[in-house]
Design an enzyme around this catalytic site. Structure first.
Site: not given
Length: 259
Positions: A156, A160
């Protein structure tokens, strides 16, 4: 926010909010409708989209589509054909916590597709028309997790980081042509997703409306914004003052509170 002309003149008549069913996405929908924009709301689940659309004062079209798939993206393109999208908010994301080596490869692929491929292809689809009109905006929702490696959120955080760098690059390419690009990089946000992942409220947690308000203030003024004073301080400390290994270890300790 760009000061020339009204908000709808600059970013209308239609906005597309990807990942609009709850949390930050729903806050975006309410804020943009309050500013007079018509909306395309996109998410996988039709029911919460319909409920949200029912409370908004402007024209609203809901599109139930899985943006981690190419078919889902094509459904969005088809639904918006013939409409001038003046503002794109790329908010849809997956953020499962856990050990990288225990994650299913299919789950990792879906996270990459939703968090990275979807904003990339949505931007590529809608930005050329904005450039042609000489106005418009793109907001990519990123995360402070992407400032450094984040044990327990490794994939994740990496997605990002991709989103942040993509938005910053597009800001540099498009800002002289009238299209405003912003990456909004919040820390912890009090969303239903956070509530499901953790029973405690991390320090510095902000609400979705605070995130959206910060992004709207920054749009057209700079390439990146961090909502919340404590998170702004944390961003500087983690990225500029702490040794890299210390920042990584701190993120690892924070992620242990997530299931």
């Amino acid at each position: 926010m760009h000061s020339g002309g009204g908000f709808t003149d600059r970013y209308g008549p239609w906005a597309l909010v990807a990942g609009a069913s709850e949390g930050i996405g729903a806050a975006w929908a309410r804020a943009l409708a309050a500013r007079g924009l018509n909306l395309f709301l996109v998410a996988r689940r039709a029911e919460p989209l319909a409920a949200l659309a029912g409370e908004l004062p402007t024209r609203t079209v809901t599109v139930a589509a899985d943006l981690s798939t190419l078919d889902g993206l094509e459904a969005v393109y088809a639904a918006t054909a013939g409409h001038d999208i003046g503002l794109l908010v790329a908010n849809a994301a997956l953020s499962p916590a856990g050990s990288f080596v225990d994650a299913e490869p299919a789950a990792l692929q879906r996270m990459l597709d939703l968090n990275c491929r979807a904003p990339l292809l949505l931007a590529r689809h809608y930005l050329p028309a904005m450039v042609g009109r000489g106005r418009g905006g793109l907001i990519i929702m990123a995360s402070l997790a992407g400032q450094q490696g984040s044990p327990g959120l490794a994939t994740y955080a990496a997605t990002k980081a991709f989103d942040t760098v993509l938005a910053e690059g597009l800001w540099g390419e498009l800002r002289r042509g009238g299209v405003d690009v912003l990456t909004c990089t919040p820390g912890a946000v009090q969303t239903p997703g956070l509530a499901r992942a953790s029973s405690t409220r991390p320090p510095g947690t902000v609400d979705p409306d605070t995130v959206v308000a910060a992004a709207l203030r920054a749009l057209g003024r700079r390439p990146r914004t961090v909502p919340g004073r404590l998170m702004q301080v944390s961003s500087v400390v983690m990225s500029r003052l702490l040794p890299r290994r210390t920042a990584i270890n701190a993120m690892g300790r924070a992620s242990r509170n997530l299931s």
